[in-house]
Design a protein around this motif. Sequence first.
Motif, mmCIF file in Angstrom:
data_model
loop_
_atom_site.group_PDB
_atom_site.id
_atom_site.type_symbol
_atom_site.label_atom_id
_atom_site.label_comp_id
_atom_site.label_asym_id
_atom_site.label_seq_id
_atom_site.Cartn_x
_atom_site.Cartn_y
_atom_site.Cartn_z
ATOM 1 N N LEU A 15 3.101 19.158 -5.001
ATOM 2 C CA LEU A 15 4.322 18.593 -4.460
ATOM 3 C C LEU A 15 4.433 17.124 -4.840
ATOM 4 O O LEU A 15 5.492 16.635 -5.200
ATOM 5 N N SER A 16 3.290 16.455 -4.797
ATOM 6 C CA SER A 16 3.368 15.020 -4.998
ATOM 7 C C SER A 16 3.724 14.718 -6.458
ATOM 8 O O SER A 16 4.372 13.731 -6.741
ATOM 9 N N LEU A 17 3.304 15.590 -7.380
ATOM 10 C CA LEU A 17 3.683 15.378 -8.770
ATOM 11 C C LEU A 17 5.203 15.487 -8.901
ATOM 12 O O LEU A 17 5.850 14.697 -9.572
ATOM 13 N N PHE A 18 5.738 16.470 -8.180
ATOM 14 C CA PHE A 18 7.168 16.663 -8.201
ATOM 15 C C PHE A 18 7.885 15.477 -7.566
ATOM 16 O O PHE A 18 8.874 14.973 -8.092
ATOM 17 N N LEU B 132 10.561 12.705 -9.018
ATOM 18 C CA LEU B 132 11.863 12.330 -8.456
ATOM 19 C C LEU B 132 11.990 10.831 -8.308
ATOM 20 O O LEU B 132 13.088 10.291 -8.314
ATOM 21 N N LYS B 133 10.833 10.193 -8.193
ATOM 22 C CA LYS B 133 10.892 8.745 -8.010
ATOM 23 C C LYS B 133 11.330 8.023 -9.271
ATOM 24 O O LYS B 133 11.827 6.910 -9.214
ATOM 25 N N ASP B 134 11.039 8.632 -10.413
ATOM 26 C CA ASP B 134 11.407 7.991 -11.669
ATOM 27 C C ASP B 134 12.719 8.599 -12.152
ATOM 28 O O ASP B 134 12.772 9.727 -12.612
ATOM 29 N N ARG B 135 13.759 7.803 -12.062
ATOM 30 C CA ARG B 135 15.076 8.341 -12.379
ATOM 31 C C ARG B 135 15.174 8.837 -13.806
ATOM 32 O O ARG B 135 15.681 9.906 -14.096
ATOM 33 N N VAL C 197 15.938 12.656 -15.004
ATOM 34 C CA VAL C 197 17.072 13.023 -15.867
ATOM 35 C C VAL C 197 16.566 13.726 -17.120
ATOM 36 O O VAL C 197 17.112 14.745 -17.549
ATOM 37 N N SER C 198 15.482 13.187 -17.677
ATOM 38 C CA SER C 198 14.930 13.817 -18.885
ATOM 39 C C SER C 198 14.510 15.242 -18.608
ATOM 40 O O SER C 198 14.783 16.143 -19.410
ATOM 41 N N ALA C 199 13.841 15.423 -17.490
ATOM 42 C CA ALA C 199 13.381 16.773 -17.156
ATOM 43 C C ALA C 199 14.582 17.704 -17.024
ATOM 44 O O ALA C 199 14.579 18.822 -17.533
ATOM 45 N N LEU C 200 15.623 17.207 -16.371
ATOM 46 C CA LEU C 200 16.826 18.042 -16.203
ATOM 47 C C LEU C 200 17.422 18.398 -17.558
ATOM 48 O O LEU C 200 17.803 19.542 -17.801
ATOM 49 N N ILE C 201 17.486 17.410 -18.432
ATOM 50 C CA ILE C 201 18.052 17.667 -19.756
ATOM 51 C C ILE C 201 17.242 18.724 -20.487
ATOM 52 O O ILE C 201 17.788 19.665 -21.070
ATOM 53 N N LEU C 202 15.930 18.576 -20.422
ATOM 54 C CA LEU C 202 15.082 19.531 -21.135
ATOM 55 C C LEU C 202 15.235 20.927 -20.550
ATOM 56 O O LEU C 202 15.284 21.916 -21.288
ATOM 57 N N ILE C 203 15.304 20.985 -19.248
ATOM 58 C CA ILE C 203 15.493 22.297 -18.624
ATOM 59 C C ILE C 203 16.812 22.900 -19.089
ATOM 60 O O ILE C 203 16.902 24.067 -19.452
ATOM 61 N N LEU C 204 17.823 22.044 -19.114
ATOM 62 C CA LEU C 204 19.140 22.512 -19.547
ATOM 63 C C LEU C 204 19.084 23.040 -20.983
ATOM 64 O O LEU C 204 19.595 24.125 -21.287
ATOM 65 N N ILE C 205 18.434 22.264 -21.839
ATOM 66 C CA ILE C 205 18.333 22.699 -23.237
ATOM 67 C C ILE C 205 17.558 24.005 -23.326
ATOM 68 O O ILE C 205 17.945 24.936 -24.046
ATOM 69 N N GLY C 206 16.482 24.065 -22.550
ATOM 70 C CA GLY C 206 15.673 25.282 -22.553
ATOM 71 C C GLY C 206 16.489 26.483 -22.108
ATOM 72 O O GLY C 206 16.486 27.535 -22.752
ATOM 73 N N LEU D 19 4.699 11.818 -18.001
ATOM 74 C CA LEU D 19 3.645 12.780 -17.699
ATOM 75 C C LEU D 19 2.280 12.214 -18.019
ATOM 76 O O LEU D 19 1.296 12.448 -17.321
ATOM 77 N N ARG D 20 2.238 11.450 -19.078
ATOM 78 C CA ARG D 20 0.972 10.866 -19.483
ATOM 79 C C ARG D 20 0.433 9.969 -18.373
ATOM 80 O O ARG D 20 -0.748 10.004 -18.044
#
Lengths: 332, 340, 486, 309, 384
Positions: free
Chosen positions: A33-36, A40-43, A47-56, A302-303
Amino acid sequence: MKSSLNEGSAPEQVPADFQPAEKDGPEKKDGKLSLFRLLLKDRFATVSALILILIGLTALVGPALMGDLATKQNLLFANKAPFNPAYGWEYFLGSDSLGRSMLARLVVASRTTLSVALPAVAVALLIGSLWGVWAGYHRGWRENVSMRIADVIMSFPSLLLAVVVLYVFSPSAANIVLILALTRIPIYLRTARAESAELQSRTFVDAARTFGAKPNAIIVRHVIPVVLPTLLTLATLEFCYVMLAESSLSFLGIGIQPPDVSWGLMVSQGRQYLQTAWWLSIFPGVAIVVATIAANVLAAWLRIATDPAQRWRLALPRKRLIVRIPAKEAQP
Amino acid sequence: MPELLTIEGLTKTFHVAKSASGNTRLKALDGISLTVGRGETLGLVGESGCGKSTLARTLMMLETPDEGTVSFEGTNPFGLRGKELLTWRRRVQMVFQDPFASLNARMNAGDIIAEPWATHRSLYPTSRERDARVRELLHMVGLRPSDARKSPQEFSGGQRQRIGIARALALNPDVIILDEPVSALDLSVQAQVLNLLNELQQELGVSYIFISHDLTVVRHVADRVAVMYLGRIIETGATEEVFDHPRHPYTAALMSASPKLDVSGTTRDRIVLKGELPSPLDPPSGCRFRTRCWKAQDICAEVAPEPQVLAAPDGTRHLAECHFPLDSIKGLTGAIASAQ
Amino acid sequence: NTEATGTASNTVRVVLGQEPPTLEACESNLTSTGVVMRSNVTEPLIERNPQSGELEPKLATEWKATTDTEWTLKLREGVTFQDGTPFNAEAAAFTIERAVNSKLGCNVEGYVFGDADLVVKAVDATTLTVTTPEPDPILPLRLSFLEVVPTSTSATEKVREPIGTGPYKIEKWDAGQKITLTSWDGYWGDKPAYATAEYQWRSESSVRAAMITSGEADVAMGLSPDDNIGDLGLDYPNNETVALRLDANEAPLNDIRVRQAINFAIDKEGIVNSLYQGKHQVAAQLVPDGIVGHNAGLAGWPFDLEKAKSLVAEAKADGVDTSKQISMVVRSAQFPKITELGQVLQEQLSQAGLNVKLKMLETSQHLTYQVRPFPEDEGAVALMTQHGNQAGDAAFTVDQYMLSTGAQSYYGTPEFDAMIKKADAASGDERKKAFEDIFAYQNDKVVQFAHISHQTGIIGKAKSVNYTPNSSSGDELRVSEMTPAS
Amino acid sequence: MLIYLRKRIVSSALPLVVVIVGVFALARMTGNPASLYLPLNATQQMRDDFTARNGLDQPLLVQMADYFGGVLRLDFGQSLRTGQDAAAMALRAFPATLQLAATTMVLAVILALVVGCWAALKPNGIADRISSFVSMAAASIPDFWLAIVGIWIFAITLGWLPTSGVSGASAWVLPIATLLLRPFGVLVQIVRGSMVSALSEPYIKLARSRGAGELRVITHHALRNAAAPALTVAGDLAVGLVNGAVVVETIFGWPGIGKLMIDSILQRDFAVLQAAVLLTAVAIFALNILIDMGYALLDARVRPVTVKA
Amino acid sequence: MKTAAEQAPSRGTHAASAAASQAKAHDVVLQVRDLAVDIRTHRGTVRAVNSVAFEARAGETLALLGESGCGKSMTAKALAGIMDPVCDLADGQIMLNGTDLAALSPKERLKFAGPELGIVFQDALTALNPVYTVGTQLGEAFRIHRGLNAKQARAEAIDLMKRVGIPEPESRVNSYPHQFSGGMRQRILIAMAVALNPRLLIADEPTTALDVTVQAQIMQLLRKLREEGQMAVILITHDLAVVAEEADSVAVMYAGNVVESGPVSEVFADPRHPYTKGLLESVPVHLERGAQLKSIPGSPPELHDIPAGCVYQSRCPLVQDICRAERPVLRPVGVPAGNQQGSNGESTAHGTPVPAAPEAALSVGVPRPARAAACHFSEEINNA
Ligand SMILES: Nc1ncnc2c1ncn2[C@@H]1O[C@H](COP(=O)(O)OP(=O)(O)OP(=O)(O)O)[C@@H](O)[C@H]1O
Ligand SMILES: Nc1ncnc2c1ncn2[C@@H]1O[C@H](COP(=O)(O)OP(=O)(O)OP(=O)(O)O)[C@@H](O)[C@H]1O
Ligand SMILES: [Mg+2]
Ligand SMILES: [Mg+2]
Ligand code: NI
């Protein structure tokens, strides 16, 4: 975080007969949960994650949704400009030189692009890093031979390889993957070797040796997890490189071939319409750029997030204005 | 005491980049002979770089010796393979010098402690057992059970060292080589760890090879002491003997340099050695200590001294490698006086 | 920009699609070599007027057939080579020997003369006889492909920078960068308007177009309709015809109804109008107007999808496996918008109920499909070919593409072969008629081809240059025909 | 150092041979070039002649032995396409690429250092975000597309630069700008990363405790430490440039080795291909050695022989 | 806290006389009050250093003693102004020869780093930049503060290396840090810190990584330098024996707080805080071998977990209800507790800190610092 707060206050009172089963569940979840939450803390990362999910998702289900829209030609409706509501949503991004819907083609191309770039990166990553880690861990001749092989691949003209593969086999996405993967192996190989050579001399690896752990077990347990973030970051850079390489191959006429369509191919084919129909190359180009930026941002995040030594960086409250309130007015 | 571990003439040479004199062979260990009895603690002291860790690593088979034999209950571990080797590995464990480098930063404390069981699966076959044992070990070394989930970064150096000890204990070994186990620890923790080690020894009859440069600690824990200098053992003997009646000038210097918790306010006299430890790549001829020794004479440069058995007042075996051993009657104060 | 460089008005700058691999005269039927060499540096004995299609004198002033197999040529007097040696029958004979009879492996030999070895004799300084093993009514046309070189030219090796009799000589060849020609004072004809011609090459047509727009070049070859060159682009019929060649040996193409269906299914008007902005002509045969043998009476197959569908259905009903895959083999970057064309054709044939797979290949691979021996086990192949008849006589097309053993032909019938043989031997109007019949017959009875269009080339030309391209401009760009605009 | 150099050069020899053998074998897998060089209606006889003349009918091993025999006599064979000496063609094309690649690399490194440092000053600050965004975008734009857009804007619309060619300094601008983008983008991120970690090292604190200001800390203390990883990556990128300037060379008509290589691949001009590959491989090996030496220069710890004072 | 107007002149005069003036022995060089440092972590902002107060005198050594993680290094870094970006100086005064360093901007502070205040780091292995020669690094201070050129700086560096007893400085000045042994590196670090003869030298565990014979050498060197330059030395260590041998006065820290301070001999002979007492008892000296050591049970609280009352409550044998409710302040001991309470007006609500020394200390210059302890039962400890 509350849980550890409570435990911390009375460490010595914890009895020797613990109840492990009770504790484990919620705590493990807490870690995930804390990773998630960190994400969320890093805008930007969010956004990047959302974009990648969308592309996927687009690559996954998009082509099915588009039906034959991507191949349906209408020569009388060629090169129609985008953003014209009169043409209907299918042609919101305009039409291409054969009157096909740009939107549909972008969607279909996303699948080809990803199915070239992802496997190419994954295969090279897998082979290159395992090999590199192995070579670096064992040092000696294994390392030397591996490095020389890497040199050979690096100085080998990948274009020749492309032509050979395309000639001997037929042009297909799988073959492009093969070429791109093969030529990019040395990148991972070198990085993984360097890191692993350094790691194998670390004390914690020695410690594992003293338990009698086998080299492969040590590699899996100690070397790979440490090397992985670096390699993953590299892989995202490579993801971008591979998409570009694929489009360069298309440009030279030895890449993905129509009727298959990839973003790279679309840019390449669209370039001749740059002055008459800019959208043909701009939209797929933008798609490439957006995908790579999103991948890079997420990888950078992620790194840090997976590196326990750096993780705190992400979670910092913003620097507050330093208002120093003296406890007591000093007497003048 | 019955002897558990016997080391005879152990020599280890490293090949390194060229030194000033063109030498590339670094003799880190030069004919080390030692014995460790069952349930005994052998203290190993010496200046940094004299080869203490190398000895430990060689004993742990992390390095292969050039010469010499090791015998553990009569068997030579270097000849073991497969299952037997694993058994031996289980019985001899080590706590590493550097608590920061010896723990993998990407694992949490619990996984680190449980790691040996990944190889020695039969020890605690179920995860429930392992979890319980991890908690037990954490508790044994004075950590909280909740610490099992934390990663090493979240611990202080002392806490890390305790994790290292817990990991070594995980296999219930017979011999633990402790490479400076408390030098990174705080006093209060140090006391806890020393007590812990003591209790373990008493309960389990473990033997320790205790490497430390804190003489106060060594004096407290060791039954016997071996003093190393540039890859050689220059003095061994029962702890009190060596501490109170050092026979080798280097031992005397070492003893006097160690600060004492003495609040009388009077500054003590001490032997502050001139110069640095000579480079192990180019050790002095003859006696290795002669370049810093106040008693050195011509012969020291020519002939390497042999270990001599010296008469100890209490009758224990006391060995020293010196052409001109110090007087045993006057003890340390006499040695300091002779140096001034 | 043009004015900025001082010599500009004296120099015409040409930008080509690729660097000539060599300037060897006997290779000048290669487009990239010929475009620089032909009629600029070297000249042939006889030359074909691209507009009228008539043969005209160049280094030979007259020629006639003295027997069935022997031709006598009268050579021009007072012509010297650029190295000062005189042009005479010896040189002409040498040229023919070198290109046609030697082991040099000249491209022109295979392309124009085939296996036939010629007997050449210099009767006197200005008279030459050429004897063919078989009667050859079009020998003068064939000779128009031979660029004359002096006897000092190596007979055993190819020469990169040959000497000719033309108005320009090779000044400098900066390999990789440019070729400079300068006008030669000793030229026998009129002095050309430009003192120098500079050739550069860019493989991107948009870059070539851009060089015209930005004033970096005066003439740009091979532009695409989408290069947006505006009124700086000149269209010219470039003699090239695009067609699908259908492998009638393999199912489902072995059924003539399927081949006919393909012809009906292709919307040639649509393609020409939307892909090529109406600049190309719908084709009904492999040669365009202006080639001897072109049948003006043939009209393109009408676009009739329903007909196509029903033909396919009929064939299917007769047991032809119409669902079998047809590979449409297309060479990438062969001509502008070829990928688009390929995709359109694939789509249209699919509409007719055929299973077509588009295969885009690079040149070398494409060639393995284009010429004999054809690859085995490839199933039905529909090869997209771009055929350009540079010679002006349908024989060059028909022998290759329609004889059942033609180097680029899949298939033929005995009657058809006989027709072709007969046409080859004929001359004059009879020859013309014979070839016209051949084209009609192929469309009627053989249907190995689905013709698409006769192409139009685009040359970019700066305002500062006067030049009118013609159908041979792509192979033979005559700098002497260019003049500065006032 | 010299011994080290010799060792490196000797150890590069075998890989070079492997490269050539590989290219040799692979090239011959791409089919007989006869149909490319012979007229379309060439007879089988002509084909056979061609094949025999070029030795392509021999077994691969014999061909290879012949080739290596020639190489030992410094005879790299002749181009099928132009009839010229293959080695001469490769050598003629190489400097053009080298100049282009070298200039690009130098500019990319300098720019990346400046921008990377600027970004690292305030991790996650606005400058950092902007520069990382820009650099990522820079690294992910297809180069051929950029080249054409560049020509369109700067040559056609603005008329500032020539579209292509090699005449004059202004002709360098567009090719270099196009090539620059990816190395720059990648390097900025590397420099930024290593700079951030260098700045958190204890020796930086020590420098601050000596009174070193921010600028000094960056330029004197962190930069050199951060430069080492950037150097390695720059090396890989430079290899990419030497090997992969094909696209840019093709578009701008730059007579370099990349263009030569792709042309000879597509034209099955084996001798030229082999000569070009050998030349670039030698260059790449040399570059790798240079990088390692540069590394040693930057960081004394990795010097092969420690110089004892 | 002084206003900016008052600070300006004092800083000016100070800078002028910086290098020249030699402090008199036992003058108070540094006075720290109410020092508090906050760290922003993902668990929220925690206070790593809380109302720390002490003073350092010229020619004397003040030992900061405490367990790992109790905030010693943090205090040192706060004094030197080189905290991590996540740390904020939340409160307090750092009066160095009359200038409040805490009130200066980072830029102004740079002027003090080197000439006024030198610091030796805990880890000699990583504190030297691996890619520069030690000569370059040693000479840098001279280049920054004295504007010397490279050559002059090199000469100064050689001089310094001589001063700290590195043999053959002329040739070794061009060596890289990795070519030196740990002891030598530590000497180089010390040389760097004393390069500009600062008034105050902070030595953060300078010998922890070294062995005893080298430690003896380093301590001797520090003593020599201190006497030569009449420096005030703050020696950070967790080694009681080193404190006993080297320091004049000691401040014992626990969980970010100073729990006891005073002259070493007095504190060690008669500890007034249970923590100090516990520490002293855990030293394995004068004990039978193998005998059970008296250790302090448990471990220090985590920073985000520091209890409301006394910081030591969870480990204290004397803990009472009041300890859990109220944080004891550092107050003078040795005098009846009641007196002190009245004169200092101690606040009990949040344990508002009270300066260690009375106001008089600074002005009058009491030769020895008074003893102080932060315990509710400091008087009962040794009777217990
Ligand atoms: N892998 C190695 N290669 C080369 N030299 C080595 C290696 N390991 C140790 N040495 C050298 O061997 C000598 C003995 O080192 P060792 O680590 O055993 O010393 P030590 O007594 O443990 O010192 P310390 O107290 O600092 O831990 C040193 O001079 C060291 O430089
Ligand atoms: N950058 C940081 N981020 C978060 N916490 C920190 C940071 N630096 C220090 N701390 C925490 O601040 C507290 C004080 O640290 P400090 O380094 O001052 O301890 P110390 O007394 O010097 O210990 P040691 O004896 O181990 O050097 C510790 O609990 C540490 O975990
Ligand atoms: Mg050691
Ligand atoms: Mg510290
Ligand atoms: Ni918490």
